[in-house]
Design an enzyme around this catalytic site. Structure first.
Site, mmCIF file in Angstrom:
data_model
loop_
_atom_site.group_PDB
_atom_site.id
_atom_site.type_symbol
_atom_site.label_atom_id
_atom_site.label_comp_id
_atom_site.label_asym_id
_atom_site.label_seq_id
_atom_site.Cartn_x
_atom_site.Cartn_y
_atom_site.Cartn_z
ATOM 1 N N TYR A 40 0.861 -1.188 0.000
ATOM 2 C CA TYR A 40 0.000 0.000 0.000
ATOM 3 C C TYR A 40 0.891 1.229 0.000
ATOM 4 C CZ TYR A 40 -3.741 3.211 1.449
ATOM 5 O OH TYR A 40 -4.644 4.236 1.519
ATOM 6 N N GLY A 56 0.175 5.210 -1.740
ATOM 7 C CA GLY A 56 -0.634 6.395 -1.466
ATOM 8 C C GLY A 56 -2.122 6.132 -1.443
ATOM 9 N N SER A 58 -0.092 10.217 -4.007
ATOM 10 C CA SER A 58 0.495 8.972 -4.515
ATOM 11 C C SER A 58 1.973 8.905 -4.151
ATOM 12 C CB SER A 58 0.299 8.869 -6.027
ATOM 13 O OG SER A 58 0.852 9.993 -6.687
ATOM 14 N N GLU A 67 2.460 -3.903 -10.158
ATOM 15 C CA GLU A 67 1.218 -3.668 -9.413
ATOM 16 C C GLU A 67 1.094 -4.517 -8.141
ATOM 17 O OE1 GLU A 67 -2.377 -3.347 -11.642
ATOM 18 O OE2 GLU A 67 -1.402 -2.461 -13.381
ATOM 19 N N THR A 121 2.240 -7.441 -7.384
ATOM 20 C CA THR A 121 2.066 -8.891 -7.541
ATOM 21 C C THR A 121 3.345 -9.684 -7.303
ATOM 22 O OG1 THR A 121 2.538 -8.759 -9.921
ATOM 23 C CG2 THR A 121 0.230 -8.548 -9.239
ATOM 24 N N VAL A 174 7.656 -5.917 -2.863
ATOM 25 C CA VAL A 174 7.548 -4.534 -2.390
ATOM 26 C C VAL A 174 8.740 -3.742 -2.910
ATOM 27 C CG1 VAL A 174 7.442 -3.009 -0.386
ATOM 28 C CG2 VAL A 174 6.313 -5.243 -0.318
ATOM 29 N N TYR A 199 -7.887 11.016 -22.406
ATOM 30 C CA TYR A 199 -8.417 10.845 -21.047
ATOM 31 C C TYR A 199 -9.893 11.215 -21.057
ATOM 32 C CZ TYR A 199 -7.788 10.902 -15.912
ATOM 33 O OH TYR A 199 -7.832 10.622 -14.569
#
Length: 634
Positions: free
Chosen positions: A211, A213, A284, A344, A346, A349, A554
């Site tokens: 984890y 931000g 973030s 991401e 997976t 860290v 976007y």
């Protein structure tokens, strides 16, 4: 509206909360002991300025002290409509804070068919009874205590780290529906602490979810409901030191938990910057940028995160991934950094990152250009990219987004300023003949030494003029740039009045930009109508990043959900068809938001069967027991 603070007012919960407070006091005592220790930074290369700066972060360890648990951003900052129907932004943190915004009400009601008399159910406080009690093995907890690692099993700490900022997550939280949360939150203070945590998790078969931000909009932080093991959130926020700055090689070595605004502030005090400014940079983390392959608003000058990264350390169940040197480029097979970038959470860290830095630019200038229509605006941006003269930031808003920006203009106190605004509008619409329902605006930001910026500015405006563009002033450019940081707060305002919305993005070749924008908007309108949305939706877009071969587009999408039994299900169905339309029009699965769980159904299509197999093979080797079991990507 109910209080946004944590805690339950139900009488039957008082004894349980008292027990948890006592436990929390013990944990804080342990944490204080840890923070009092002398911590050794990893040795860096010889430098002209050797630093080890423990950041006093804008976001404290107990995030609930300053941030919302079921909405965006700071607790003291929110939009609301006053008794006169004028919008205001509370607090003192932003340029708009404390200003009256008289045009937002009419735009809001006219766009969504909303009515300020029809408020949606109020947000509820976090109820301890809605959060399942933690389920942890005593041996794992004893291991954390023996290693003097600070942790918490408090309801609010766990709930805060159970989600990101997807629409369905925040919508549920506003109604007190928390879902599965981590069983424990642990705060490593350095790389070696992470090694200890992962070793313990492997020994006791505990699932870890990194984890940073907490700003994810890809469902990446949601705890898998099917996970049978205890889940531990590894909050990296206390790993926030700048370990060293190398002024000769213009690099900085930083712990990955540092928040973006803290990183730039501390570098700025030493005369440097990374230039990486994603929309979420207030909250973030550096590790999150690396883990999601982030992009910033000024990437044209400074690059995306993969362009800035020189070196990465990541701790995995198999060991530490890192390169042996800090050379600017190496030819040693496939780049292992690219297994880390976009991983991401997976694989492990991310603990430390070495980044390129630059001296703070001597001169900064904003600007804006108004075009007769979106087509000519896109053509201009294409030519700017072709000539490789893009400023630090160049973003083109379509007509609907232009009107949205106009609605967010603060009330002016000066008659002269109001008069000048009227003259500009008269000149553009009456003299030059621009149709207010077709025109669009590009906002610009130039950075560098003064002479180069002024030359660069002339070059861009000359190109714009060839496509019918007119210079529209510095203030519009600066306002457009600063609005980036407050737009997310508007989603919370919308949900107060039955309006839900979200954003999604893609990258696409230049020759497909216009078709993609048109087709996705039409698809959204069509799907909303077919799924029973009673009011016309808002679907608007902007071109935010330019490249040699294409651009990032976007989208914002929102609608009034009154009359719908399950508005989130409707929204998700519409968003999925929009994503499928993007892919059908040659767009990418994501440009910078990542994949998470939200978009992983399209990963096979995005990277091929063989590519997906390669990613799975890396996962199986690095993390054979699926300790990092957030189920993102794969």
């Amino acid at each position: 509206m109910a209080s946004e603070s944590f805690g339950s007012e139900e009488e039957e919960q008082q004894q349980q909360q008292q027990r948890r407070r006592r436990a929390d006091r013990r944990v804080r005592a342990l944490s204080g002991h840890l923070e009092g220790r002398a911590e050794q930074a990893r040795d860096g290369p010889p430098t002209e300025r050797d630093t080890e700066l423990r950041s006093r972060s804008a976001v404290p360890r107990r995030r609930q002290e300053v941030m919302k648990w079921n909405g965006w951003g700071y607790s003291d900052s929110r939009f609301f409509f006053n008794k006169k129907g004028q919008a205001e932004l509370t607090g003192k943190r932003y340029r708009l804070s404390g200003s009256l915004i008289p045009g937002l009400k009419d735009w809001f009601e006219g766009t969504f068919g909303a009515d300020l008399k029809h408020e949606s159910p109020a947000k509820v406080a976090l109820c301890a009874g809605a959060v399942p009690p933690p389920s942890l093995g005593e041996a794992f907890v004893a291991g954390l205590q023996a290693a003097a690692l600070p942790f918490s099993v408090e309801t609010e700490d766990r709930a805060f780290r159970s989600h990101g900022h997807c629409l369905h997550e925040i919508f549920a939280l506003r109604r007190g529906k928390v879902g599965r949360v981590p069983d424990l939150v642990v705060w490593p203070g350095c790389h070696d602490d992470v090694v200890k945590i992962i070793k313990l998790a492997c020994q006791h078969n505990v699932c870890l979810i990194p984890y940073g931000g907490g700003t994810s909009v890809s469902n990446a932080l949601e705890c898998p409901v099917e996970e049978p093991r205890a889940i531990v959130s590894v909050d990296t926020s206390q790993m926030n030191r700048i370990l060293w700055v190398d002024e000769k090689n213009l690099t900085v070595h930083v712990e990955a938990g540092i928040i973006g605004q803290d990183l730039e502030r501390h570098l700025g005090e030493q005369g440097y910057c990374t230039g990486h400014e994603p929309d979420s940079m207030e909250f973030s983390s550096l590790g999150g940028w690396v883990a999601t392959r982030a992009s910033g608003m000024k990437k044209n000058v400074y690059g995306n995160i993969e362009d800035l990264v020189v070196h990465v350390r990541m701790v995995t169940p198999r060991g530490v991934i890192e390169k042996s040197c800090l050379g600017p480029r190496v030819s040693i097979g496939p780049d292992v950094h690219h297994f880390v970038l976009g991983s991401e959470g997976t694989l492990g860290v991310i603990t430390e990152v070495t980044l390129k830095i630059r001296p703070i630019p001597a001169y900064r200038k904003y600007g804006s250009v108004v075009f007769p229509d979106f087509e000519r605006g896109v053509a201009c941006l294409r030519e700017v990219a072709r000539q490789r003269c893009a400023p630090a930031s160049i973003r083109l808003m379509d007509n609907k987004q232009f009107h949205f920006g106009q609605a967010l203009k603060p009330q002016v106190s000066s008659i002269f300023t109001s008069f000048l605004d009227g003259l500009k509008k008269f000149y553009i619409t009456k003299v030059k003949g621009f149709d207010p329902q077709c025109l669009c605006v590009a906002t610009l930001l130039f950075e560098g030494d003064r002479e180069r910026v002024l030359w660069h500015e002339k070059q861009v405006y000359d190109i714009a003029a060839k496509f019918g563009g007119l210079a529209a002033g510095e203030d519009n450019g600066q306002r457009g740039y600063m609005l980036t940081f407050v737009i997310a707060y508007l989603r919370d305002l919308g949900m107060d009045y039955y309006v839900i919305g979200e954003s999604f993005e893609t990258s696409v070749p230049w020759d497909r930009v216009l078709d993609l924008c048109r087709n996705v908007k039409e698809q959204v309108v069509r799907e909303c109508r077919e799924r029973g949305v009673q009011f016309s939706p808002l679907c608007t877009c902007r071109v935010t990043q330019t490249y040699d071969a294409g651009a990032c587009v976007y989208f914002y999408f929102a609608f009034n959900y009154r009359g719908l039994a399950d508005p989130i299900h409707v929204y998700e169905q519409v968003e999925q068809t929009a994503r499928a339309e993007i892919l059908a029009n040659g767009g990418s699965l994501s440009h910078h938001h990542g994949v998470g769980k939200l978009r992983k159904q399209w990963m096979r299509e995005a990277v091929s069967d063989a590519g997906l197999g390669m990613l799975r093979s890396v996962k199986e080797y690095v993390d054979p027991d699926n300790i990092f079991g957030n189920r993102n990507l794969l």
